[in-house]
Design an enzyme around this catalytic site. Sequence first.
Site, PDB file in Angstrom:
ATOM      1  N   TRP A   1       0.842  -1.213   0.000  1.00  0.00           N
ATOM      2  CA  TRP A   1       0.000   0.000   0.000  1.00  0.00           C
ATOM      3  C   TRP A   1       0.861   1.241   0.000  1.00  0.00           C
ATOM      4  O   TRP A   1       0.548   2.223  -0.678  1.00  0.00           O
ATOM      5  CB  TRP A   1      -0.979  -0.019   1.169  1.00  0.00           C
ATOM      6  CG  TRP A   1      -1.988  -1.125   1.058  1.00  0.00           C
ATOM      7  CD1 TRP A   1      -2.160  -2.159   1.924  1.00  0.00           C
ATOM      8  CD2 TRP A   1      -2.961  -1.328   0.010  1.00  0.00           C
ATOM      9  NE1 TRP A   1      -3.173  -2.982   1.479  1.00  0.00           N
ATOM     10  CE2 TRP A   1      -3.671  -2.500   0.317  1.00  0.00           C
ATOM     11  CE3 TRP A   1      -3.281  -0.630  -1.164  1.00  0.00           C
ATOM     12  CZ2 TRP A   1      -4.697  -2.999  -0.503  1.00  0.00           C
ATOM     13  CZ3 TRP A   1      -4.300  -1.122  -1.980  1.00  0.00           C
ATOM     14  CH2 TRP A   1      -4.993  -2.292  -1.651  1.00  0.00           C
TER      15      TRP A   1
ATOM     16  N   ASP B   1      -2.093   6.665   6.100  1.00  0.00           N
ATOM     17  CA  ASP B   1      -3.109   5.745   5.591  1.00  0.00           C
ATOM     18  C   ASP B   1      -3.409   4.795   6.747  1.00  0.00           C
ATOM     19  O   ASP B   1      -2.607   3.938   7.083  1.00  0.00           O
ATOM     20  CB  ASP B   1      -2.554   4.983   4.382  1.00  0.00           C
ATOM     21  CG  ASP B   1      -3.508   3.886   3.896  1.00  0.00           C
ATOM     22  OD1 ASP B   1      -4.575   3.696   4.514  1.00  0.00           O
ATOM     23  OD2 ASP B   1      -3.168   3.217   2.900  1.00  0.00           O
TER      24      ASP B   1
ATOM     25  N   LYS C   1     -12.781  -1.682   6.339  1.00  0.00           N
ATOM     26  CA  LYS C   1     -12.148  -2.517   7.358  1.00  0.00           C
ATOM     27  C   LYS C   1     -12.798  -2.256   8.722  1.00  0.00           C
ATOM     28  O   LYS C   1     -13.608  -3.040   9.149  1.00  0.00           O
ATOM     29  CB  LYS C   1     -10.638  -2.291   7.387  1.00  0.00           C
ATOM     30  CG  LYS C   1      -9.910  -3.063   6.290  1.00  0.00           C
ATOM     31  CD  LYS C   1      -9.568  -2.259   5.087  1.00  0.00           C
ATOM     32  CE  LYS C   1      -8.938  -3.079   3.976  1.00  0.00           C
ATOM     33  NZ  LYS C   1      -8.142  -2.270   3.079  1.00  0.00           N
TER      34      LYS C   1
HETATM   35  C1  LIG Z   1      -7.461  -1.858   1.957  1.00  0.00           C
HETATM   36  C2  LIG Z   1      -6.382  -0.862   1.997  1.00  0.00           C
HETATM   37  C3  LIG Z   1      -6.212   0.100   0.971  1.00  0.00           C
HETATM   38  C4  LIG Z   1      -7.069   0.135  -0.254  1.00  0.00           C
HETATM   39  O1  LIG Z   1      -8.284   0.694  -0.006  1.00  0.00           O
HETATM   40  P1  LIG Z   1      -9.330   0.958  -1.193  1.00  0.00           P
HETATM   41  O2  LIG Z   1     -10.450   1.583  -0.420  1.00  0.00           O
HETATM   42  O3  LIG Z   1      -9.659  -0.362  -1.786  1.00  0.00           O
HETATM   43  O4  LIG Z   1      -8.699   1.866  -2.169  1.00  0.00           O
HETATM   44  C5  LIG Z   1      -5.204   1.021   1.118  1.00  0.00           C
HETATM   45  N1  LIG Z   1      -4.393   1.019   2.187  1.00  0.00           N
HETATM   46  C6  LIG Z   1      -4.509   0.106   3.172  1.00  0.00           C
HETATM   47  C7  LIG Z   1      -3.584   0.140   4.346  1.00  0.00           C
HETATM   48  C8  LIG Z   1      -5.508  -0.863   3.097  1.00  0.00           C
HETATM   49  O5  LIG Z   1      -5.619  -1.783   4.081  1.00  0.00           O
END
Ligand SMILES: *Cc1c(COP(=O)(O)O)cnc(C)c1O
Length: 355
Positions: free
Chosen positions: A100, A167, A191
Amino acid sequence: MTKHNFSAGPSILPKEVFDGSSNAILQYQQTGLSIIEMSHRSKEVGLIIEEAKSLVIELLNLNGNEYEVLFLQGGASLQFLMVAYNLLNKKAGYLNTGSWSEKAIKEAKFFGEVIELSSSKNNGYRSIPKDFDIPDDIDYVHMTSNNTIYGTQYHSAPKTNLPLVVDSSSDIFSREFDYSSYDLIYAGAQKNVGPAGVTLVVVKKDILGKVSREIPSMLNYNIHIEKKSLFNTPPVFAIYATLLNLRWIKKKTIKSIGQNNLKKAKMLYDEIDNNKLFKGFVDVQDRSLMNVTFDLVDNNLSNTFDVIIEQSNISGVKGHRSIGGYRASLYNALPIKSVEALINCMDELKIKFNK
Ligand SMILES: *Cc1c(COP(=O)(O)O)cnc(C)c1O
């Protein structure tokens, strides 16, 4: 019978959220309307958004005069570029702790120079980088607080006076944490926040408006702030389900959710460390409390283990395709009894092979 859902995302949410959002689809309160046919400019939806925003500020323990809460679309993946669009003038520093982070780096490069302040790539992302310098000629620092795929997590935020962007898609609202260390927090909802389709952004207003480029409206944080997340039609249903989840978190308290998450993670890591058929994937001190990655020592046992898992109604423990093995995601709503069910499967395998 419902499954023990260890999916990494979209993932388990509290039953209250499923019940409440189902009812709202049939009819929202006494309005005679379904939540999915109501105007986003109605009084009801206005109240939903306001309450959700103030709960986000309250649960993250932030100052509501400094931070703005936005409900956007496009997932965390759109934030990879939106962050850079709005904050990157010349140069930004990224901490690379996995796929990511790599994706965030790739998108930021469209907007300027990106330096990797540190990276755990050369050990297969099995750890969190600890020693690195942060130069002062960069516009911001970006990090991924929890690495959903590899199963590592920062247990404290790096110290810097520069704007710190995180993030936090897979660990927001999962524990007591000093969120005021961050200047911009973003998370794809699916999540620990709510259903897919809404993206949470919490941003400190004073870091915005400093880049020289023009920013298209839809990608401009200041426009969304000005329009109170109603610049265009927001994903009303996903925001409502998120609100129900935020109310559930408030009722439980972040403190007790954090303790419960710690307990679940400890139970499972103890099993991994004590059961000779299994091994963990990452450095012990950097283990994630949300995504537990592990593997069989002997891959010949995987078919047997997979059958045991399936017979126990366990779903979503297959590791990410890039690293294989197993991954158990222990998000807030996952009950202890699901962790016990998985541990029982691991014990059953041990007994079968007499280890
Ligand atoms: C799931 C996830 C993403 C991607 O998220 P999307 O909403 O599918 O773009 C990005 N960063 C992390 C840490 C994630 O767990």
